[in-house]
Design a protein around this motif. Structure first.
Motif, PDB file in Angstrom:
ATOM      1  N   VAL A  23     -66.581  20.978  52.011  1.00 61.85           N
ATOM      2  CA  VAL A  23     -66.625  22.214  52.319  1.00 61.85           C
ATOM      3  C   VAL A  23     -65.432  23.224  51.590  1.00 61.85           C
ATOM      4  N   MET A  24     -64.247  22.517  51.642  1.00 61.75           N
ATOM      5  CA  MET A  24     -63.351  23.563  50.823  1.00 61.75           C
ATOM      6  C   MET A  24     -63.542  23.554  49.329  1.00 61.75           C
ATOM      7  N   GLU A  25     -63.970  22.321  48.838  1.00 58.87           N
ATOM      8  CA  GLU A  25     -64.283  21.925  47.524  1.00 58.87           C
ATOM      9  C   GLU A  25     -65.247  23.125  47.033  1.00 58.87           C
ATOM     10  N   LYS A  26     -66.357  23.239  47.948  1.00 56.84           N
ATOM     11  CA  LYS A  26     -67.511  24.136  47.851  1.00 56.84           C
ATOM     12  C   LYS A  26     -67.001  25.735  47.873  1.00 56.84           C
ATOM     13  N   LEU A  27     -66.187  25.980  48.725  1.00 51.75           N
ATOM     14  CA  LEU A  27     -65.589  27.185  49.237  1.00 51.75           C
ATOM     15  C   LEU A  27     -64.793  27.900  48.119  1.00 51.75           C
ATOM     16  N   LYS A  28     -63.919  26.791  47.417  1.00 52.88           N
ATOM     17  CA  LYS A  28     -63.133  27.392  46.239  1.00 52.88           C
ATOM     18  C   LYS A  28     -63.949  27.942  45.066  1.00 52.88           C
ATOM     19  N   ASP A  29     -64.921  27.398  44.865  1.00 48.69           N
ATOM     20  CA  ASP A  29     -65.824  27.998  43.959  1.00 48.69           C
ATOM     21  C   ASP A  29     -66.443  29.237  44.247  1.00 48.69           C
ATOM     22  N   LEU A  30     -66.742  29.351  45.737  1.00 46.31           N
ATOM     23  CA  LEU A  30     -67.626  30.530  46.159  1.00 46.31           C
ATOM     24  C   LEU A  30     -66.538  31.714  46.323  1.00 46.31           C
ATOM     25  N   ASP A  31     -65.429  31.586  46.897  1.00 45.69           N
ATOM     26  CA  ASP A  31     -64.623  32.622  47.385  1.00 45.69           C
ATOM     27  C   ASP A  31     -63.273  32.163  47.665  1.00 45.69           C
ATOM     28  N   SER A  32     -62.080  32.693  46.862  1.00 43.26           N
ATOM     29  CA  SER A  32     -60.877  32.027  47.042  1.00 43.26           C
ATOM     30  C   SER A  32     -60.358  32.501  48.240  1.00 43.26           C
ATOM     31  N   VAL A  33     -60.503  33.697  48.840  1.00 43.95           N
ATOM     32  CA  VAL A  33     -59.972  34.053  50.170  1.00 43.95           C
ATOM     33  C   VAL A  33     -60.731  33.132  51.372  1.00 43.95           C
ATOM     34  N   ALA A  34     -62.016  33.078  51.386  1.00 41.54           N
ATOM     35  CA  ALA A  34     -62.638  31.939  52.274  1.00 41.54           C
ATOM     36  C   ALA A  34     -62.144  30.796  52.288  1.00 41.54           C
ATOM     37  N   TYR A  35     -61.716  30.470  50.946  1.00 41.10           N
ATOM     38  CA  TYR A  35     -61.363  28.918  50.640  1.00 41.10           C
ATOM     39  C   TYR A  35     -59.801  28.967  51.496  1.00 41.10           C
TER      40      TYR A  35
ATOM     41  N   PHE B  13     -51.976  24.326  58.819  1.00 39.73           N
ATOM     42  CA  PHE B  13     -50.716  24.837  58.201  1.00 39.73           C
ATOM     43  C   PHE B  13     -49.625  25.255  59.243  1.00 39.73           C
ATOM     44  N   LYS B  14     -48.753  24.525  59.253  1.00 43.57           N
ATOM     45  CA  LYS B  14     -47.532  24.813  60.110  1.00 43.57           C
ATOM     46  C   LYS B  14     -46.486  25.934  60.000  1.00 43.57           C
ATOM     47  N   ASP B  15     -46.549  26.136  58.914  1.00 41.73           N
ATOM     48  CA  ASP B  15     -45.702  27.344  58.396  1.00 41.73           C
ATOM     49  C   ASP B  15     -45.994  28.056  56.983  1.00 41.73           C
ATOM     50  N   VAL B  16     -45.351  28.966  56.742  1.00 42.84           N
ATOM     51  CA  VAL B  16     -45.513  29.735  55.536  1.00 42.84           C
ATOM     52  C   VAL B  16     -45.536  28.973  54.011  1.00 42.84           C
ATOM     53  N   ASN B  17     -44.651  27.779  54.203  1.00 45.32           N
ATOM     54  CA  ASN B  17     -44.511  27.104  53.046  1.00 45.32           C
ATOM     55  C   ASN B  17     -45.676  26.411  52.520  1.00 45.32           C
ATOM     56  N   THR B  18     -46.330  25.663  53.506  1.00 43.42           N
ATOM     57  CA  THR B  18     -47.291  24.919  53.319  1.00 43.42           C
ATOM     58  C   THR B  18     -48.597  25.869  53.022  1.00 43.42           C
ATOM     59  N   PHE B  19     -48.561  27.220  53.275  1.00 44.97           N
ATOM     60  CA  PHE B  19     -49.555  27.905  53.099  1.00 44.97           C
ATOM     61  C   PHE B  19     -49.423  28.499  51.667  1.00 44.97           C
ATOM     62  N   MET B  20     -48.290  28.697  51.118  1.00 45.49           N
ATOM     63  CA  MET B  20     -48.062  29.186  49.743  1.00 45.49           C
ATOM     64  C   MET B  20     -48.249  27.709  48.924  1.00 45.49           C
ATOM     65  N   ASP B  21     -47.928  26.797  49.328  1.00 46.95           N
ATOM     66  CA  ASP B  21     -48.356  25.448  48.363  1.00 46.95           C
ATOM     67  C   ASP B  21     -49.718  25.464  48.201  1.00 46.95           C
ATOM     68  N   GLU B  22     -50.683  25.725  49.177  1.00 43.60           N
ATOM     69  CA  GLU B  22     -52.079  25.955  48.922  1.00 43.60           C
ATOM     70  C   GLU B  22     -52.455  26.889  47.888  1.00 43.60           C
ATOM     71  N   LEU B  23     -51.783  27.898  48.225  1.00 39.43           N
ATOM     72  CA  LEU B  23     -51.950  29.138  47.231  1.00 39.43           C
ATOM     73  C   LEU B  23     -51.626  28.932  45.774  1.00 39.43           C
ATOM     74  N   LYS B  24     -50.556  28.211  45.498  1.00 40.05           N
ATOM     75  CA  LYS B  24     -50.091  27.850  44.255  1.00 40.05           C
ATOM     76  C   LYS B  24     -51.275  26.958  43.604  1.00 40.05           C
ATOM     77  N   LYS B  25     -51.895  25.943  44.503  1.00 39.27           N
ATOM     78  CA  LYS B  25     -52.950  25.278  43.975  1.00 39.27           C
ATOM     79  C   LYS B  25     -54.269  26.190  43.382  1.00 39.27           C
ATOM     80  N   ILE B  26     -54.421  26.998  44.112  1.00 35.56           N
ATOM     81  CA  ILE B  26     -55.450  28.195  43.425  1.00 35.56           C
ATOM     82  C   ILE B  26     -55.198  28.613  42.300  1.00 35.56           C
ATOM     83  N   LEU B  27     -53.969  29.063  42.406  1.00 32.39           N
ATOM     84  CA  LEU B  27     -53.469  30.067  41.099  1.00 32.39           C
ATOM     85  C   LEU B  27     -53.246  29.161  39.975  1.00 32.39           C
ATOM     86  N   GLU B  28     -53.050  27.921  40.034  1.00 30.19           N
ATOM     87  CA  GLU B  28     -52.803  27.065  38.719  1.00 30.19           C
ATOM     88  C   GLU B  28     -54.237  26.815  37.906  1.00 30.19           C
TER      89      GLU B  28
END
Length: 149
Positions: free
Chosen positions: A112-124, A134-149
């Motif tokens: 689901v995440m793989e398909k959502l990443k292609d469909l819409d980054s916010v939904a992903y 996600f337990k805190d903002v850092n893990t959230f930011m780590d996931e955002l960095k993956k998208i931005l790369e």
């Protein structure tokens, strides 16, 4: 096919068409022994897929669970319903095309995440934040960095 009236195995098909739901074939038959007519329905038998949950419990695959999660992630996003349904159809096709009849819930979540990443980054990110818990903002930011790369 045996006649339900006389039990004879001597029957013929006189009409075939898709059933109302489109998932079966409706056949009108006539017994050549007693002359009575009857209707049969043919449907492809599928073996259910079993989902292995995080706690090792097993349950039957349920498409609506994927749909609910994806629709929740796509809430108020400019994504047509047809695109969402097409994506869920694709995920389901992958699940049913596997040789194994069991699949871990984790694998479905990753699909689901793989398909959502292609469909819409916010939904992903929305889906990932719930799915990966996600337990805190850092893990959230780590996931955002993956998208931005």
């Amino acid at each position: 096919m045996r006649c339900p009236f006389c039990g004879s195995g001597n029957t013929k098909v006189i009409d075939s068409r898709p059933a109302e739901d489109g998932d079966a074939i409706r056949r009108r038959r006539e017994c050549e022994t007693c002359g009575k007519r009857f209707t049969t329905y043919e449907k492809v038998e599928t073996i259910p897929v079993i989902v292995i949950k995080k706690d090792d419990n097993r349950e039957t695959y349920d498409r609506t669970k994927i749909e609910k999660g994806v629709y929740r992630a796509c809430h108020k996003r400019p994504i047509p319903t047809a695109k969402i349904e097409e994506m869920v159809d694709g995920i389901e096709a992958i699940i049913f095309s596997r040789e194994e009849r069991e699949i871990e819930a984790r694998e479905i979540g990753e699909l689901v995440m793989e398909k959502l990443k292609d469909l819409d980054s916010v939904a992903y990110v929305r889906f990932a934040s719930v799915y990966r818990e996600f337990k805190d903002v850092n893990t959230f930011m780590d996931e955002l960095k993956k998208i931005l790369e």
